[in-house]
Write a protein that holds these residues in place. Structure first.
Motif, PDB file in Angstrom:
ATOM      1  N   ALA A 184       8.698  -5.165  -6.113  1.00  0.00           N
ATOM      2  CA  ALA A 184       9.557  -6.258  -6.558  1.00  0.00           C
ATOM      3  C   ALA A 184      10.540  -6.714  -5.486  1.00  0.00           C
ATOM      4  CB  ALA A 184      10.318  -5.851  -7.822  1.00  0.00           C
ATOM      5  N   ASP A 185      10.756  -5.924  -4.437  1.00  0.00           N
ATOM      6  CA  ASP A 185      11.629  -6.347  -3.344  1.00  0.00           C
ATOM      7  C   ASP A 185      11.011  -5.883  -2.030  1.00  0.00           C
ATOM      8  OD1 ASP A 185      13.114  -3.625  -2.537  1.00  0.00           O
ATOM      9  OD2 ASP A 185      12.954  -3.747  -4.722  1.00  0.00           O
ATOM     10  N   PRO A 186      11.318  -6.534  -0.917  1.00  0.00           N
ATOM     11  CA  PRO A 186      10.647  -6.225   0.355  1.00  0.00           C
ATOM     12  C   PRO A 186      10.906  -4.807   0.851  1.00  0.00           C
ATOM     13  CG  PRO A 186      11.726  -8.374   0.440  1.00  0.00           C
ATOM     14  CD  PRO A 186      12.191  -7.708  -0.809  1.00  0.00           C
ATOM     15  N   GLU A 187      12.161  -4.325   0.767  1.00  0.00           N
ATOM     16  CA  GLU A 187      12.476  -3.000   1.301  1.00  0.00           C
ATOM     17  C   GLU A 187      11.728  -1.903   0.551  1.00  0.00           C
ATOM     18  OE1 GLU A 187      14.592  -5.294   0.498  1.00  0.00           O
ATOM     19  OE2 GLU A 187      15.408  -5.919   2.438  1.00  0.00           O
ATOM     20  N   THR A 188      11.660  -2.031  -0.751  1.00  0.00           N
ATOM     21  CA  THR A 188      10.939  -1.024  -1.530  1.00  0.00           C
ATOM     22  C   THR A 188       9.450  -1.039  -1.203  1.00  0.00           C
ATOM     23  OG1 THR A 188      12.557  -1.312  -3.299  1.00  0.00           O
ATOM     24  CG2 THR A 188      10.516  -0.183  -3.851  1.00  0.00           C
ATOM     25  N   SER A 189       8.906  -2.208  -0.981  1.00  0.00           N
ATOM     26  CA  SER A 189       7.496  -2.296  -0.618  1.00  0.00           C
ATOM     27  C   SER A 189       7.224  -1.577   0.699  1.00  0.00           C
ATOM     28  CB  SER A 189       7.084  -3.768  -0.519  1.00  0.00           C
ATOM     29  OG  SER A 189       5.763  -3.887  -0.059  1.00  0.00           O
ATOM     30  N   VAL A 190       8.109  -1.771   1.698  1.00  0.00           N
ATOM     31  CA  VAL A 190       7.934  -1.089   2.985  1.00  0.00           C
ATOM     32  C   VAL A 190       8.100   0.418   2.821  1.00  0.00           C
ATOM     33  CG1 VAL A 190       8.893  -0.848   5.298  1.00  0.00           C
ATOM     34  CG2 VAL A 190       8.627  -3.118   4.300  1.00  0.00           C
ATOM     35  N   ARG A 191       9.051   0.837   1.996  1.00  0.00           N
ATOM     36  CA  ARG A 191       9.279   2.271   1.804  1.00  0.00           C
ATOM     37  C   ARG A 191       8.078   2.939   1.137  1.00  0.00           C
ATOM     38  NH1 ARG A 191      13.294   1.827  -1.129  1.00  0.00           N
ATOM     39  NH2 ARG A 191      12.576   2.589  -3.160  1.00  0.00           N
ATOM     40  N   PHE A 192       7.526   2.296   0.127  1.00  0.00           N
ATOM     41  CA  PHE A 192       6.331   2.848  -0.520  1.00  0.00           C
ATOM     42  C   PHE A 192       5.162   2.915   0.465  1.00  0.00           C
ATOM     43  CE2 PHE A 192       7.734   1.331  -4.998  1.00  0.00           C
ATOM     44  CZ  PHE A 192       8.607   2.396  -5.058  1.00  0.00           C
ATOM     45  N   ASN A 193       5.025   1.900   1.297  1.00  0.00           N
ATOM     46  CA  ASN A 193       3.926   1.867   2.261  1.00  0.00           C
ATOM     47  C   ASN A 193       4.053   2.999   3.277  1.00  0.00           C
ATOM     48  OD1 ASN A 193       1.837   1.052   4.012  1.00  0.00           O
ATOM     49  ND2 ASN A 193       2.194  -1.090   3.540  1.00  0.00           N
ATOM     50  N   GLN A 194       5.244   3.194   3.804  1.00  0.00           N
ATOM     51  CA  GLN A 194       5.449   4.275   4.770  1.00  0.00           C
ATOM     52  C   GLN A 194       5.220   5.645   4.140  1.00  0.00           C
ATOM     53  OE1 GLN A 194       9.412   3.578   6.210  1.00  0.00           O
ATOM     54  NE2 GLN A 194       8.788   1.887   7.568  1.00  0.00           N
ATOM     55  N   GLN A 195       5.626   5.799   2.896  1.00  0.00           N
ATOM     56  CA  GLN A 195       5.425   7.084   2.236  1.00  0.00           C
ATOM     57  C   GLN A 195       3.941   7.369   2.031  1.00  0.00           C
ATOM     58  OE1 GLN A 195       8.102   8.897   1.756  1.00  0.00           O
ATOM     59  NE2 GLN A 195       6.991  10.672   0.944  1.00  0.00           N
ATOM     60  N   LEU A 196       3.187   6.371   1.676  1.00  0.00           N
ATOM     61  CA  LEU A 196       1.745   6.561   1.511  1.00  0.00           C
ATOM     62  C   LEU A 196       1.071   6.861   2.848  1.00  0.00           C
ATOM     63  CD1 LEU A 196       0.909   3.766  -1.093  1.00  0.00           C
ATOM     64  CD2 LEU A 196       0.973   6.230  -1.480  1.00  0.00           C
ATOM     65  N   ILE A 197       1.555   6.271   3.940  1.00  0.00           N
ATOM     66  CA  ILE A 197       1.004   6.602   5.261  1.00  0.00           C
ATOM     67  C   ILE A 197       1.292   8.065   5.600  1.00  0.00           C
ATOM     68  CG2 ILE A 197       1.237   6.131   7.722  1.00  0.00           C
ATOM     69  CD1 ILE A 197       1.650   3.208   7.055  1.00  0.00           C
ATOM     70  N   ALA A 198       2.490   8.547   5.253  1.00  0.00           N
ATOM     71  CA  ALA A 198       2.811   9.961   5.481  1.00  0.00           C
ATOM     72  C   ALA A 198       1.887  10.864   4.665  1.00  0.00           C
ATOM     73  CB  ALA A 198       4.271  10.221   5.119  1.00  0.00           C
ATOM     74  N   TYR A 199       1.596  10.460   3.422  1.00  0.00           N
ATOM     75  CA  TYR A 199       0.651  11.237   2.615  1.00  0.00           C
ATOM     76  C   TYR A 199      -0.727  11.261   3.268  1.00  0.00           C
ATOM     77  CZ  TYR A 199       4.151  10.872  -1.100  1.00  0.00           C
ATOM     78  OH  TYR A 199       5.303  10.951  -1.837  1.00  0.00           O
ATOM     79  N   ALA A 200      -1.129  10.137   3.845  1.00  0.00           N
ATOM     80  CA  ALA A 200      -2.433  10.081   4.507  1.00  0.00           C
ATOM     81  C   ALA A 200      -2.471  10.999   5.726  1.00  0.00           C
ATOM     82  CB  ALA A 200      -2.745   8.645   4.916  1.00  0.00           C
ATOM     83  N   GLU A 201      -1.381  11.035   6.496  1.00  0.00           N
ATOM     84  CA  GLU A 201      -1.336  11.937   7.654  1.00  0.00           C
ATOM     85  C   GLU A 201      -1.435  13.395   7.224  1.00  0.00           C
ATOM     86  OE1 GLU A 201       2.230  10.965   9.669  1.00  0.00           O
ATOM     87  OE2 GLU A 201       1.437   9.146  10.623  1.00  0.00           O
ATOM     88  N   GLU A 202      -0.712  13.749   6.178  1.00  0.00           N
ATOM     89  CA  GLU A 202      -0.794  15.126   5.688  1.00  0.00           C
ATOM     90  C   GLU A 202      -2.205  15.456   5.208  1.00  0.00           C
ATOM     91  OE1 GLU A 202       2.110  15.677   2.713  1.00  0.00           O
ATOM     92  OE2 GLU A 202       3.839  15.311   4.031  1.00  0.00           O
TER      93      GLU A 202
END
Length: 542
Positions: free
Chosen positions: A318-336
């Protein structure tokens, strides 16, 4: 008693008084005067008026014959017998007395009557009753309408009435068509246009704008060589031939496990349960995990391109910052996840080699312990022991043989020395006892479970087992070293090629595309319902 039949006569034979005298049609025609000539005056001339004498060069029109009215001309026309008979009947109907069929044609043409007209042929015969009715009918004067006082007549022309009926039918068809078109437009407006308008209004005005952030990452291998050597694996670059790891990572990011972890760490449920989000996109705070997972699948879109080996991810919030934060967190999950897959592969590759090495070490240790136990429980050199026993037996046998010879010499003496004889016999008995003992010792060492030969064979087998265990241990050590090298080559790591950036404009909803899609959906539903209703109506009516 019979009555004579009364029929109308169509052919009445001429009487003898009217028969031609010369027997030729031409003479008879010339002898028979024309009706107008017998009347004594020309047609149209009033009674009592003298005819005007003809002038020089003027032809009397009453007496001149028109072309085709002479008997010869009529004969040259080639009329059929049926036409000639028809002309005679028409002439008799008009009260003429022709002398022949050709004369009938001539007389009729002289009066201006076409003998071959269809209406004339239909009026040839009239019954006697019709003639009587015509004669008995009272002829009253006809009314003449006064000018300016005419009323509309109740009788209408059939053509006008038919035209009026056609116009009425056309007007009814147009009216029915307009009514059907109005009903069609009403249904379209109710089931297609109005819902489409409401959907477009929602997407354009009421829907909460959603922002999306995009990222791209790759899964590479440390050795730079792909896992597949044949098929399409040889056509792809080595570092991109990690399709299984990429698919496993994609499945993990789209799984419910990743969604629950994101909810625990980033409070994913609370973000979409905020009150300022429109009711359709808002998530109920008490919603089930399945509803949350359905929302997660709609707002997290991951795709994998096997030709390039790139994974692209789009996260909507619903807002740009939250979208970026969710995206970065999912990338971290992918790295793990990639690190876990690499560690599992490395552990699996080294685990087998390590287990083989430990087993080889245990086998060698057991073989060595067995050899030591055999060596401790027996003579170090069983073969030397047997050889020494045999040598001792040979020595005892030689001494025994010498003593027996000496005893024989004493016994052959006539006067043997009793003391020497007894001494020799005593020595012989001792040597025999020793020889028996050594033989028993040799027998015990050469046969039986605890013989020196069996102990020697067991020691040799233990030594062979120890040598084999040494070879297996060396092979296990080499395998362990190679497995560690291969495990290090199979390490996978994730590299981010495009990091997420906060958007400035909302990406969703797409007003035009969604409105057109809603129109197509409503149109399809209406079309299916209308076709079904038409088919059912036709089946019921038939």
């Amino acid at each position: 008693m019979t009555t004579k039949p009364k029929v109308s006569k169509f052919r009445i034979r001429r009487s003898a008084s009217t028969a031609p005298a010369a027997g030729s049609y031409g003479n008879a025609a010339e002898a028979q005067p024309a009706p107008e000539a017998q009347a004594g005056h020309a047609p149209g001339q009033q009674a009592g008026q003298k005819p005007e004498p003809p002038r020089d060069g003027q032809i009397d029109q009453t007496r001149a014959e028109a072309p085709g009215t002479s008997i010869d001309d009529i004969r040259r026309e080639g009329l059929t017998g049926r036409e000639l008979r028809m002309a005679r009947r028409v002439a008799q109907k008009h009260g003429l007395a022709p002398t022949s069929d050709f004369d009938a044609v001539r007389l009729l043409r002289a009066r201006g009557i076409d003998p071959f007209q269809r209406t004339t042929m239909l009026e040839l015969v009239k019954g006697d009753g019709a003639k009587a009715r015509d004669e008995d009918r009272v002829q009253l004067p006809q009314t003449v309408p006064a000018p300016g006082h005419n009323l509309p007549s109740t009788e209408t022309n059939p053509a006008d009435r038919r035209a009026a009926e056609i116009v009425g039918i056309q007007r009814d068809i147009v009216k029915r068509r307009r009514r059907k078109m109005l009903l069609l437009f009403s249904r379209l407006a109710a089931f297609v246009i109005l819902p489409t308008f409401l959907a477009g209004y929602y997407f354009a005005v009421m829907a909460t704008p959603m922002y999306s952030s995009n990222s791209a990452f790759l899964i590479l291998s440390a050795d730079g060589s792909g896992g597949g050597k044949g098929g399409l694996g040889g056509l792809l670059p080595g570092q991109f031939a990690t399709g299984q790891d990429a698919i496993a990572t994609q499945e993990y990011l789209e799984s419910k496990d990743a969604m629950l972890r994101l909810d625990r760490e980033q409070d994913y449920r609370a973000h979409f349960s905020q009150p300022w989000i429109d009711p359709i996109q808002r998530l109920d705070p008490d919603a089930s995990t399945e509803d949350l997972y359905s929302l997660f699948r709609n707002h997290v879109k991951i795709g994998y391109d096997p030709t390039e080996g790139v994974m692209r991810m789009e996260v909507i919030a619903a807002d740009p910052e939250t979208s970026v934060r969710f995206n970065q967190q999912l990338i971290a999950y992918a790295e793990e996840r990639v690190d876990e897959l690499s560690r599992d592969k490395r552990d699996d590759a080294v685990k087998t080699a390590a287990e083989s090495l430990e087993q080889a070490k245990a086998d060698r240790r057991a073989a060595q312990e067995r050899l030591v136990a055999l060596q401790e429980g027996s003579i170090l050199d069983p073969e030397g022991e047997i050889a020494s026993i045999r040598s001792l037996i040979n020595t005892v046998e030689l001494q025994l043989q010498e003593k027996e010879l000496a005893l024989s010499v004493q016994n052959n003496n006539p006067r043997p020395n009793t003391a020497k004889v007894e001494a020799l016999e005593s020595e012989i008995n001792v040597l025999r006892a020793e020889l028996e003992r050594q033989k028993r010792r040799l027998t015990d060492a050469a046969s039986g479970e605890r013989s020196l030969a069996s102990k020697t064979a067991a020691i040799q087998m233990a030594q062979a087992d120890l040598a084999t265990a040494d070879l297996v241990l060396q092979s296990a050590l080499e395998t362990m070293r190679m497995s560690e090298i291969e495990a290090n080559k199979q390490v996978r790591y994730l590299t981010v090629s495009a990091r997420p950036v906060a958007p400035q404009e909302a990406a969703y909803p797409k007003v035009f595309e969604n409105t057109v899609l809603a129109f197509l959906i409503f149109s399809g539903i209406y079309l299916m319902i209308s076709l079904t209703a038409s088919i059912l109506r036709e089946q019921v009516s038939s």
